[in-house]
Design a protein around this motif. Structure first.
Motif, PDB file in Angstrom:
ATOM      1  N   GLY A  74       0.777  -1.232   0.000  1.00  0.00           N
ATOM      2  CA  GLY A  74       0.000   0.000   0.000  1.00  0.00           C
ATOM      3  C   GLY A  74       0.806   1.278   0.000  1.00  0.00           C
ATOM      4  O   GLY A  74       0.226   2.372   0.035  1.00  0.00           O
ATOM      5  N   ALA A  75       2.132   1.197  -0.055  1.00  0.00           N
ATOM      6  CA  ALA A  75       2.949   2.407  -0.036  1.00  0.00           C
ATOM      7  C   ALA A  75       2.849   3.147  -1.362  1.00  0.00           C
ATOM      8  O   ALA A  75       2.748   2.540  -2.428  1.00  0.00           O
ATOM      9  CB  ALA A  75       4.401   2.057   0.249  1.00  0.00           C
ATOM     10  N   ALA A  76       2.910   4.479  -1.308  1.00  0.00           N
ATOM     11  CA  ALA A  76       2.947   5.305  -2.511  1.00  0.00           C
ATOM     12  C   ALA A  76       4.304   5.154  -3.183  1.00  0.00           C
ATOM     13  O   ALA A  76       5.274   4.725  -2.547  1.00  0.00           O
ATOM     14  CB  ALA A  76       2.702   6.769  -2.146  1.00  0.00           C
ATOM     15  N   PRO A  77       4.421   5.500  -4.500  1.00  0.00           N
ATOM     16  CA  PRO A  77       5.709   5.336  -5.183  1.00  0.00           C
ATOM     17  C   PRO A  77       6.875   6.015  -4.492  1.00  0.00           C
ATOM     18  O   PRO A  77       7.966   5.449  -4.388  1.00  0.00           O
ATOM     19  CB  PRO A  77       5.438   5.948  -6.566  1.00  0.00           C
ATOM     20  CG  PRO A  77       3.980   5.771  -6.784  1.00  0.00           C
ATOM     21  CD  PRO A  77       3.355   5.931  -5.421  1.00  0.00           C
ATOM     22  N   GLY A  78       6.668   7.226  -3.976  1.00  0.00           N
ATOM     23  CA  GLY A  78       7.755   7.921  -3.304  1.00  0.00           C
ATOM     24  C   GLY A  78       8.226   7.183  -2.066  1.00  0.00           C
ATOM     25  O   GLY A  78       9.441   7.082  -1.815  1.00  0.00           O
ATOM     26  N   ALA A  79       7.299   6.665  -1.284  1.00  0.00           N
ATOM     27  CA  ALA A  79       7.665   5.922  -0.074  1.00  0.00           C
ATOM     28  C   ALA A  79       8.318   4.595  -0.423  1.00  0.00           C
ATOM     29  O   ALA A  79       9.273   4.166   0.236  1.00  0.00           O
ATOM     30  CB  ALA A  79       6.429   5.689   0.794  1.00  0.00           C
ATOM     31  N   ALA A  80       7.821   3.943  -1.478  1.00  0.00           N
ATOM     32  CA  ALA A  80       8.424   2.678  -1.906  1.00  0.00           C
ATOM     33  C   ALA A  80       9.864   2.901  -2.346  1.00  0.00           C
ATOM     34  O   ALA A  80      10.776   2.165  -1.965  1.00  0.00           O
ATOM     35  CB  ALA A  80       7.605   2.064  -3.042  1.00  0.00           C
ATOM     36  N   GLY A  81      10.110   3.932  -3.146  1.00  0.00           N
ATOM     37  CA  GLY A  81      11.473   4.238  -3.560  1.00  0.00           C
ATOM     38  C   GLY A  81      12.360   4.658  -2.406  1.00  0.00           C
ATOM     39  O   GLY A  81      13.574   4.432  -2.426  1.00  0.00           O
ATOM     40  N   ALA A  82      11.771   5.265  -1.381  1.00  0.00           N
ATOM     41  CA  ALA A  82      12.551   5.713  -0.223  1.00  0.00           C
ATOM     42  C   ALA A  82      13.164   4.544   0.540  1.00  0.00           C
ATOM     43  O   ALA A  82      14.159   4.733   1.257  1.00  0.00           O
ATOM     44  CB  ALA A  82      11.686   6.545   0.709  1.00  0.00           C
ATOM     45  N   THR A  83      12.602   3.331   0.409  1.00  0.00           N
ATOM     46  CA  THR A  83      13.230   2.183   1.069  1.00  0.00           C
ATOM     47  C   THR A  83      14.646   1.962   0.532  1.00  0.00           C
ATOM     48  O   THR A  83      15.562   1.618   1.286  1.00  0.00           O
ATOM     49  CB  THR A  83      12.401   0.899   0.878  1.00  0.00           C
ATOM     50  OG1 THR A  83      12.256   0.611  -0.518  1.00  0.00           O
ATOM     51  CG2 THR A  83      11.015   1.051   1.512  1.00  0.00           C
ATOM     52  N   THR A  84      14.821   2.166  -0.765  1.00  0.00           N
ATOM     53  CA  THR A  84      16.165   2.077  -1.344  1.00  0.00           C
ATOM     54  C   THR A  84      17.024   3.241  -0.883  1.00  0.00           C
ATOM     55  O   THR A  84      18.217   3.076  -0.603  1.00  0.00           O
ATOM     56  CB  THR A  84      16.081   2.045  -2.877  1.00  0.00           C
ATOM     57  OG1 THR A  84      15.323   0.911  -3.295  1.00  0.00           O
ATOM     58  CG2 THR A  84      17.472   1.960  -3.497  1.00  0.00           C
ATOM     59  N   GLY A  85      16.440   4.431  -0.812  1.00  0.00           N
ATOM     60  CA  GLY A  85      17.189   5.589  -0.344  1.00  0.00           C
ATOM     61  C   GLY A  85      17.718   5.413   1.063  1.00  0.00           C
ATOM     62  O   GLY A  85      18.868   5.754   1.360  1.00  0.00           O
ATOM     63  N   VAL A  86      16.891   4.876   1.957  1.00  0.00           N
ATOM     64  CA  VAL A  86      17.318   4.639   3.335  1.00  0.00           C
ATOM     65  C   VAL A  86      18.426   3.587   3.377  1.00  0.00           C
ATOM     66  O   VAL A  86      19.428   3.732   4.100  1.00  0.00           O
ATOM     67  CB  VAL A  86      16.116   4.208   4.196  1.00  0.00           C
ATOM     68  CG1 VAL A  86      16.563   3.710   5.563  1.00  0.00           C
ATOM     69  CG2 VAL A  86      15.140   5.369   4.357  1.00  0.00           C
ATOM     70  N   PHE A  87      18.256   2.523   2.618  1.00  0.00           N
ATOM     71  CA  PHE A  87      19.275   1.475   2.556  1.00  0.00           C
ATOM     72  C   PHE A  87      20.618   2.048   2.117  1.00  0.00           C
ATOM     73  O   PHE A  87      21.661   1.789   2.732  1.00  0.00           O
ATOM     74  CB  PHE A  87      18.803   0.390   1.577  1.00  0.00           C
ATOM     75  CG  PHE A  87      19.823  -0.672   1.281  1.00  0.00           C
ATOM     76  CD1 PHE A  87      20.059  -1.700   2.167  1.00  0.00           C
ATOM     77  CD2 PHE A  87      20.540  -0.645   0.089  1.00  0.00           C
ATOM     78  CE1 PHE A  87      21.003  -2.690   1.889  1.00  0.00           C
ATOM     79  CE2 PHE A  87      21.481  -1.624  -0.204  1.00  0.00           C
ATOM     80  CZ  PHE A  87      21.714  -2.643   0.702  1.00  0.00           C
ATOM     81  N   MET A  88      20.603   2.868   1.077  1.00  0.00           N
ATOM     82  CA  MET A  88      21.854   3.413   0.563  1.00  0.00           C
ATOM     83  C   MET A  88      22.436   4.480   1.491  1.00  0.00           C
ATOM     84  O   MET A  88      23.662   4.625   1.593  1.00  0.00           O
ATOM     85  CB  MET A  88      21.640   3.976  -0.834  1.00  0.00           C
ATOM     86  CG  MET A  88      21.385   2.902  -1.876  1.00  0.00           C
ATOM     87  SD  MET A  88      22.741   1.699  -1.928  1.00  0.00           S
ATOM     88  CE  MET A  88      22.136   0.584  -3.193  1.00  0.00           C
ATOM     89  N   ALA A  89      21.577   5.236   2.178  1.00  0.00           N
ATOM     90  CA  ALA A  89      22.092   6.218   3.135  1.00  0.00           C
ATOM     91  C   ALA A  89      22.843   5.512   4.259  1.00  0.00           C
ATOM     92  O   ALA A  89      23.935   5.951   4.675  1.00  0.00           O
ATOM     93  CB  ALA A  89      20.942   7.053   3.705  1.00  0.00           C
ATOM     94  N   ALA A  90      22.294   4.420   4.756  1.00  0.00           N
ATOM     95  CA  ALA A  90      22.986   3.651   5.789  1.00  0.00           C
ATOM     96  C   ALA A  90      24.270   3.038   5.235  1.00  0.00           C
ATOM     97  O   ALA A  90      25.290   2.967   5.938  1.00  0.00           O
ATOM     98  CB  ALA A  90      22.071   2.552   6.329  1.00  0.00           C
TER      99      ALA A  90
END
Length: 401
Positions: free
Chosen positions: A43-59
């Motif tokens: 149910g996540a919106a596209p921006g939130a879904a893509g943010a999972t990758t952003g968080v992974f890469m930030a860490a």
């Protein structure tokens, strides 16, 4: 290990490094496009879904900044073991929930582990390879990175759609855990610079910023394309969906990864044949690679809604250009750092790769949600064109000198 033959590339530590890399990056490749799809399915919106990758890469980037110190303290074997365990153990939770807080938390821990794996692996290539075969070693390392991505980056998207999420997500957890078995043959200390703490900290920023900038932008474009293709599949030829749906997305990811392997391998072989003006060649190859990525993203933007074959052509161009930029920027950083600062050079390159991937995934997914996928791909293309003065400046500066 001889400096005159490629015997070092057949040594047990180097083979173990390649095996651990294949397995660790197998888990990374399997989950990179699947986690955003899993989030969207929950149910996540596209921006939130893509943010999972952003968080992974930030860490990942945060961890990478600490790796030279970690290598000096505990050595590459312990660093790799810790990294693959952090990638694998928390990923089990993905199979039981699509809750965004859980996905973000898992992404942080996995990213920290991935940061350890990427910098340690690249530094070990520089340490274990004979100097005269470093380009070939980088090519082999690139194949070890790329082969699992060739199969799993696209296969994971297909398997998630056909087999269901749990099996795919658990496989993404299991592969890094298996990598720990190969780590036993890795050296316990950094070969080239066991006590060079000061050198790693004093690698001049001006020497790294050019290759690093090119790496960030090309990775952002390619990472955005990789993230967007599986998300851009609601239609079958409509203005809002990729022609062919999930099948085209999966095949396009395989084509992109094949192009990436070819680009890295060719650039690595070219590096070992450079006898004159290597800085000029590096700048030219990086510039051509950026233009190729831009062309590929533009082709996808033009053909995605109506032509699957056009999407595949664009994906091939993105991969080919990105692979060339990867290989050349890494070799440039190692050459500028020297053997005593391979860990620092690896940190610069990996932070560029992963910061760019995370930034591109999050930013272009947000553009997808706000303005549509063609606009997002155009943004990726323009970014690569705008950064072209960076490698060209290196070429012009070398010729002027």
């Amino acid at each position: 290990m001889s400096a005159d033959t490629p015997a070092g590339l057949r040594s047990a530590p180097f083979v173990a490094l390649l095996a651990a890399t294949v397995l660790a990056f197998g888990g990374y490749a399997l989950l990179l496009p699947v986690v955003p799809v899993h989030a969207a399915a929950g149910g996540a919106a596209p921006g939130a879904a893509g943010a999972t990758t952003g968080v992974f890469m930030a860490a990942t980037v945060a961890a990478q900044l600490t790796v030279p110190a970690v290598l000096r303290r505990v050595g590459p074997r312990a660093a790799m073991v810790a990294g693959v365990l952090a990638m694998g153990v928390p990923a089990v939770l993905l199979a039981v929930t699509a809750s965004l807080p859980v996905l973000f938390g898992v992404a942080v821990v996995r990213g920290l582990g991935f940061g350890l794996v990427t910098v340690t692996g690249a530094a070990l290539v520089a340490d274990l390879a004979p100097p005269a075969r470093r380009g070939r070693a980088m090519g082999l390392y690139g194949v070890a990175l790329g082969l699992p991505q060739l199969v799993l980056l696209s296969g994971g998207v297909w398997a998630y759609d056909v087999l269901g999420g749990a099996a795919v997500l658990l496989a993404g957890a299991a592969l890094p855990l298996l990598a720990s078995l190969a780590c036993g043959r890795l050296p316990t200390r950094v070969v080239a610079s066991p006590g060079d703490a000061a050198a790693g900290r004093t690698f001049p920023v001006r020497s790294a910023v050019g290759p690093w900038t090119a790496m960030v932008v090309s990775a952002a474009a390619a990472g955005g394309v990789i993230t967007l293709l599986p998300l851009w599949t609601p239609g079958t030829g409509s203005a809002t969906g990729l022609a062919g749906g999930t099948t085209t997305a999966a095949v396009a990811l395989a084509v992109l990864t094949t192009g990436q392997l070819a680009g890295r391998g060719l650039a690595g072989e070219l590096a070992d044949r450079r006898t004159r003006t290597p800085a000029v060649v590096v700048g030219l190859v990086t510039g051509v690679g950026l233009l190729t990525v831009a062309a590929g993203a533009g082709v996808i933007a033009l053909g995605g809604a109506g032509s699957g074959p056009v999407v595949l052509l664009g994906a091939a161009l993105v991969g080919l250009g990105f692979g060339a930029v990867q290989s050349d920027t890494l070799l440039a950083l190692f050459a500028r750092a020297g053997p005593s600062r391979s860990g620092a050079a690896s940190t610069w390159w990996n932070t560029g790769y992963d910061a760019g991937t995370g930034l591109g995934a999050a930013a272009l997914a947000a553009v997808l949600g706000a303005a549509g996928a063609p606009t997002a791909f155009v943004v990726a293309a323009l970014a690569c064109v705008l950064v072209l003065p960076v490698p060209l400046a290196a070429v012009l500066g070398r010729r002027a000198g």
